[in-house]
Design a protein around this motif. Structure first.
Motif, PDB file in Angstrom:
ATOM      1  N   ALA A 102      16.436  59.557  36.743  1.00 36.22           N
ATOM      2  CA  ALA A 102      16.803  58.608  37.808  1.00 36.22           C
ATOM      3  C   ALA A 102      16.568  57.176  37.358  1.00 36.22           C
ATOM      4  O   ALA A 102      17.356  56.271  37.684  1.00 36.22           O
ATOM      5  CB  ALA A 102      16.005  58.909  39.074  1.00 36.22           C
ATOM      6  N   THR A 103      15.503  56.951  36.565  1.00 36.52           N
ATOM      7  CA  THR A 103      15.186  55.571  36.140  1.00 36.52           C
ATOM      8  C   THR A 103      16.207  55.037  35.143  1.00 36.52           C
ATOM      9  O   THR A 103      16.238  53.850  34.866  1.00 36.52           O
ATOM     10  CB  THR A 103      13.772  55.480  35.515  1.00 36.52           C
ATOM     11  OG1 THR A 103      13.753  56.249  34.310  1.00 36.52           O
ATOM     12  CG2 THR A 103      12.699  55.965  36.465  1.00 36.52           C
TER      13      THR A 103
ATOM     14  N   GLY B  60      21.154  61.285  39.482  1.00 33.39           N
ATOM     15  CA  GLY B  60      22.597  61.382  39.719  1.00 33.39           C
ATOM     16  C   GLY B  60      23.191  59.991  39.825  1.00 33.39           C
ATOM     17  O   GLY B  60      22.474  59.002  40.035  1.00 33.39           O
ATOM     18  N   ILE B  61      24.492  59.951  39.725  1.00 30.91           N
ATOM     19  CA  ILE B  61      25.187  58.658  39.755  1.00 30.91           C
ATOM     20  C   ILE B  61      24.972  57.923  41.086  1.00 30.91           C
ATOM     21  O   ILE B  61      25.072  56.711  41.168  1.00 30.91           O
ATOM     22  CB  ILE B  61      26.696  58.880  39.441  1.00 30.91           C
ATOM     23  CG1 ILE B  61      27.409  57.556  39.149  1.00 30.91           C
ATOM     24  CG2 ILE B  61      27.411  59.655  40.523  1.00 30.91           C
ATOM     25  CD1 ILE B  61      27.053  56.998  37.802  1.00 30.91           C
ATOM     26  N   ALA B  62      24.617  58.696  42.124  1.00 29.02           N
ATOM     27  CA  ALA B  62      24.466  58.081  43.464  1.00 29.02           C
ATOM     28  C   ALA B  62      23.091  57.435  43.691  1.00 29.02           C
ATOM     29  O   ALA B  62      22.786  57.025  44.806  1.00 29.02           O
ATOM     30  CB  ALA B  62      24.725  59.135  44.546  1.00 29.02           C
ATOM     31  N   VAL B  63      22.278  57.288  42.632  1.00 30.02           N
ATOM     32  CA  VAL B  63      20.934  56.708  42.808  1.00 30.02           C
ATOM     33  C   VAL B  63      21.005  55.346  43.518  1.00 30.02           C
ATOM     34  O   VAL B  63      20.156  55.020  44.353  1.00 30.02           O
ATOM     35  CB  VAL B  63      20.208  56.571  41.443  1.00 30.02           C
ATOM     36  CG1 VAL B  63      18.924  55.786  41.588  1.00 30.02           C
ATOM     37  CG2 VAL B  63      19.896  57.948  40.866  1.00 30.02           C
ATOM     38  N   TYR B  64      22.039  54.574  43.188  1.00 27.25           N
ATOM     39  CA  TYR B  64      22.144  53.237  43.795  1.00 27.25           C
ATOM     40  C   TYR B  64      22.201  53.295  45.323  1.00 27.25           C
ATOM     41  O   TYR B  64      21.718  52.409  46.011  1.00 27.25           O
ATOM     42  CB  TYR B  64      23.358  52.473  43.220  1.00 27.25           C
ATOM     43  CG  TYR B  64      24.699  52.981  43.705  1.00 27.25           C
ATOM     44  CD1 TYR B  64      25.367  52.347  44.747  1.00 27.25           C
ATOM     45  CD2 TYR B  64      25.300  54.098  43.127  1.00 27.25           C
ATOM     46  CE1 TYR B  64      26.593  52.802  45.195  1.00 27.25           C
ATOM     47  CE2 TYR B  64      26.517  54.567  43.568  1.00 27.25           C
ATOM     48  CZ  TYR B  64      27.154  53.918  44.610  1.00 27.25           C
ATOM     49  OH  TYR B  64      28.351  54.380  45.070  1.00 27.25           O
ATOM     50  N   LYS B  65      22.785  54.394  45.850  1.00 24.20           N
ATOM     51  CA  LYS B  65      22.879  54.509  47.314  1.00 24.20           C
ATOM     52  C   LYS B  65      21.510  54.832  47.917  1.00 24.20           C
ATOM     53  O   LYS B  65      21.252  54.542  49.080  1.00 24.20           O
ATOM     54  CB  LYS B  65      23.860  55.612  47.706  1.00 24.20           C
ATOM     55  CG  LYS B  65      25.321  55.254  47.505  1.00 24.20           C
ATOM     56  CD  LYS B  65      26.157  56.083  48.476  1.00 24.20           C
ATOM     57  CE  LYS B  65      27.292  56.780  47.802  1.00 24.20           C
ATOM     58  NZ  LYS B  65      27.987  57.716  48.678  1.00 24.20           N
ATOM     59  N   ALA B  66      20.639  55.473  47.118  1.00 22.32           N
ATOM     60  CA  ALA B  66      19.292  55.798  47.616  1.00 22.32           C
ATOM     61  C   ALA B  66      18.521  54.509  47.890  1.00 22.32           C
ATOM     62  O   ALA B  66      17.657  54.464  48.774  1.00 22.32           O
ATOM     63  CB  ALA B  66      18.555  56.672  46.611  1.00 22.32           C
ATOM     64  N   ALA B  67      18.836  53.444  47.123  1.00 20.79           N
ATOM     65  CA  ALA B  67      18.157  52.160  47.341  1.00 20.79           C
ATOM     66  C   ALA B  67      18.471  51.650  48.751  1.00 20.79           C
ATOM     67  O   ALA B  67      17.587  51.174  49.474  1.00 20.79           O
ATOM     68  CB  ALA B  67      18.603  51.150  46.288  1.00 20.79           C
TER      69      ALA B  67
ATOM     70  N   ALA C 107      23.999  65.876  45.497  1.00 22.90           N
ATOM     71  CA  ALA C 107      25.171  65.061  45.134  1.00 22.90           C
ATOM     72  C   ALA C 107      25.481  65.339  43.677  1.00 22.90           C
ATOM     73  O   ALA C 107      24.610  65.173  42.823  1.00 22.90           O
ATOM     74  CB  ALA C 107      24.877  63.580  45.353  1.00 22.90           C
ATOM     75  N   MET C 108      26.673  65.804  43.425  1.00 22.39           N
ATOM     76  CA  MET C 108      27.038  66.146  42.038  1.00 22.39           C
ATOM     77  C   MET C 108      28.529  66.399  41.935  1.00 22.39           C
ATOM     78  O   MET C 108      29.233  66.444  42.960  1.00 22.39           O
ATOM     79  CB  MET C 108      26.245  67.376  41.567  1.00 22.39           C
ATOM     80  CG  MET C 108      26.565  68.646  42.314  1.00 22.39           C
ATOM     81  SD  MET C 108      25.302  69.917  42.146  1.00 22.39           S
ATOM     82  CE  MET C 108      23.927  69.252  43.040  1.00 22.39           C
ATOM     83  N   ASN C 109      28.984  66.598  40.735  1.00 19.40           N
ATOM     84  CA  ASN C 109      30.360  66.970  40.450  1.00 19.40           C
ATOM     85  C   ASN C 109      30.704  68.283  41.184  1.00 19.40           C
ATOM     86  O   ASN C 109      29.846  69.154  41.315  1.00 19.40           O
ATOM     87  CB  ASN C 109      30.456  67.129  38.923  1.00 19.40           C
ATOM     88  CG  ASN C 109      31.688  67.844  38.498  1.00 19.40           C
ATOM     89  OD1 ASN C 109      31.707  69.072  38.445  1.00 19.40           O
ATOM     90  ND2 ASN C 109      32.717  67.084  38.191  1.00 19.40           N
ATOM     91  N   GLN C 110      31.954  68.376  41.623  1.00 14.17           N
ATOM     92  CA  GLN C 110      32.350  69.539  42.426  1.00 14.17           C
ATOM     93  C   GLN C 110      32.103  70.870  41.703  1.00 14.17           C
ATOM     94  O   GLN C 110      31.646  71.840  42.305  1.00 14.17           O
ATOM     95  CB  GLN C 110      33.839  69.429  42.796  1.00 14.17           C
ATOM     96  CG  GLN C 110      34.336  70.642  43.558  1.00 14.17           C
ATOM     97  CD  GLN C 110      35.644  70.383  44.274  1.00 14.17           C
ATOM     98  OE1 GLN C 110      35.922  69.271  44.681  1.00 14.17           O
ATOM     99  NE2 GLN C 110      36.453  71.409  44.417  1.00 14.17           N
TER     100      GLN C 110
END
Ligand code: FMN
Length: 400
Positions: free
Chosen positions: A42-43, A14-21, A122-125
């Motif tokens: 994800a990669t 998902g687009i929120a992968v950066y927050k997982a870091a 986490a995804m589009n509504q």
């Protein structure tokens, strides 16, 4: 609670992968040992190298990348895991988890682990509201997995909606709560611990105040130690230190504000730890406007602040009351006197004249005074280690 725990973060595309870091960084900071598994999708958002550096371990991406002939890597990782966090969780992984599909390193390890699972969709509504996603979430809940509610806000698609990944602090907090819920051997589970920390501030005018050298470090380490023993912790703080996660922090300035916040939580508290350096006096008059320089000397009259510890000593029923004494001489004698005068159950005394003890230091050296006990000397150690020892002595006495 996260200290030494084996946490595996399962990252999906998902687009929120950066927050997982950032979440991995927070887990590491909280003392967890972290492994990361990523789906191929994800990669495409963030390179595994980022997670490798943050977790200080190679990232798992391929089920068939069997490097060690002594074990099967997805089973090894599944068995190693004490907490599984799926973040961000795509609609795709939710569907796979709900239906037992195991077709990559992430989904296969999630099938094989028995660890508690924290899932952070986490995804589009519209993807979130899709009946298939909702049914999958319901199935996952029925399996006993913990699912975090997505946040509402500005989505990557450029409009407001529900589906955003909650901030990493909130996820770390949920991980901590899940570990408490699923642990059976925590001595303070279900207990309320109330801690005060920091040096109070007594205003002279809007820009000037009287305070002391207390940093709040000892109180914060005590709050964290109580949290890690399973307690619900309220920290009434006059300190500027970063809020610890898993602890309810009430910020205050003056002694009277501190007293009001402490008394609001006093009745439910099982252990009360007064580690704050509360100002004994406050200016009689607190100017609304900045005081102007004059050509003459001025006097600031001080009046006494409430004695919070003594008030608690009179009011306590079930509470185990711990006070602190900062002394520069005759430490034991003054501490014993304080124990009696304040009707406390324990006084933790420290010699603030010593180089590696007391105010604003990371280490401390204390003497523990209790009624009908010989004083216990704890030699110089980190405030974290001393906090754990203080709580252990309190727990032994309380026979919780
Ligand atoms: C730019 C982009 C952003 C995406 N963001 C999300 C997302 O936030 N949540 C989601 O469920 N899927 C998202 N997807 C779709 C998934 O990447 C896709 O369903 C993929 O197959 C998921 O694979 P995985 O679950 O194995 O990681 C996105 C796709 C693209 C191309």
């Amino acid at each position: 609670m996260l200290t030494g725990k084996h946490v595996t973060v399962f990252v999906t595309g998902g687009i929120a992968v950066y927050k997982a870091a950032d979440l991995v960084r927070k887990f590491i900071k909280a003392g967890a040992i972290v492994r990361v598994a990523m789906t191929e999708s994800a990669t495409k958002f963030v390179q595994p190298l980022t997670f490798q550096i943050l977790s200080r371990h190679e990232v798992y991406t391929d089920t068939f990348d069997e490097k060690d002939p002594n074990n099967v890597s997805h089973i090894h990782l599944a068995d190693w895991t004490e907490l599984a966090v799926v973040v961000p969780a795509t609609s795709n992984i939710l569907a796979k988890m709900a239906h037992g599909i195991a077709d990559n390193m992430v989904s296969t390890t999630l099938m094989a682990t028995t660890a508690p699972r924290l899932i952070v969709p986490a995804m589009n509504q519209n993807m979130l509201e899709n009946l298939a996603t909702q049914a999958n979430l319901e199935t996952l809940r029925s399996f006993g997995y913990t699912i975090m509610e997505p946040d509402t806000g500005f989505l990557a698609e450029g409009y407001e909606g529900k589906g955003r990944m909650p901030e990493p602090d909130k996820i770390a907090e949920a991980a901590h709560q899940l570990l408490i819920k699923t642990s059976s051997d925590l001595p303070l589970k279900g207990k309320n611990v109330l801690v005060s920390a920091g040096g109070t501030i007594e205003r002279i005018d809007p820009v000037r105040y009287i305070t002391n050298d207390s940093s709040g470090k000892m109180g914060y380490r005590l709050a964290e130690a109580a949290r890690d023993l399973g307690a619900m912790v309220t920290l009434v703080s006059a300190s500027k230190l970063e809020h610890p996660f898993g602890v309810t922090v009430k910020e205050v300035q003056s002694a009277r504000e501190m007293q009001a916040e402490l008394m609001a939580s006093f009745d439910e508290a099982n252990i009360v730890i007064m580690a704050a350096a509360v100002s004994d006096y406050r200016p009689v008059n607190q100017a609304d406007r900045k005081m102007k320089k004059t050509d003459t000397d001025i006097q600031i009259n001080l009046e006494e602040n409430p004695d919070i510890l003594a008030t608690m000593g009179q009011l306590k029923n079930k509470q185990f009351l711990i006070g602190f004494a900062a002394e520069t001489n005759d430490v034991e004698k003054y501490a014993l006197d304080k124990l009696k005068r304040k009707q406390a159950d324990m006084i933790v005394a420290n010699d603030v004249s010593k180089a590696d003890a007391g105010f604003n230091k990371d280490t401390n050296e204390v003497i523990i005074i209790q009624p009908n006990h010989k004083p216990i000397h704890i030699d110089t150690d980190t405030k974290e280690a001393i906090a754990k020892e203080i709580l252990q002595i309190a727990i032994n006495n309380l026979k919780l």
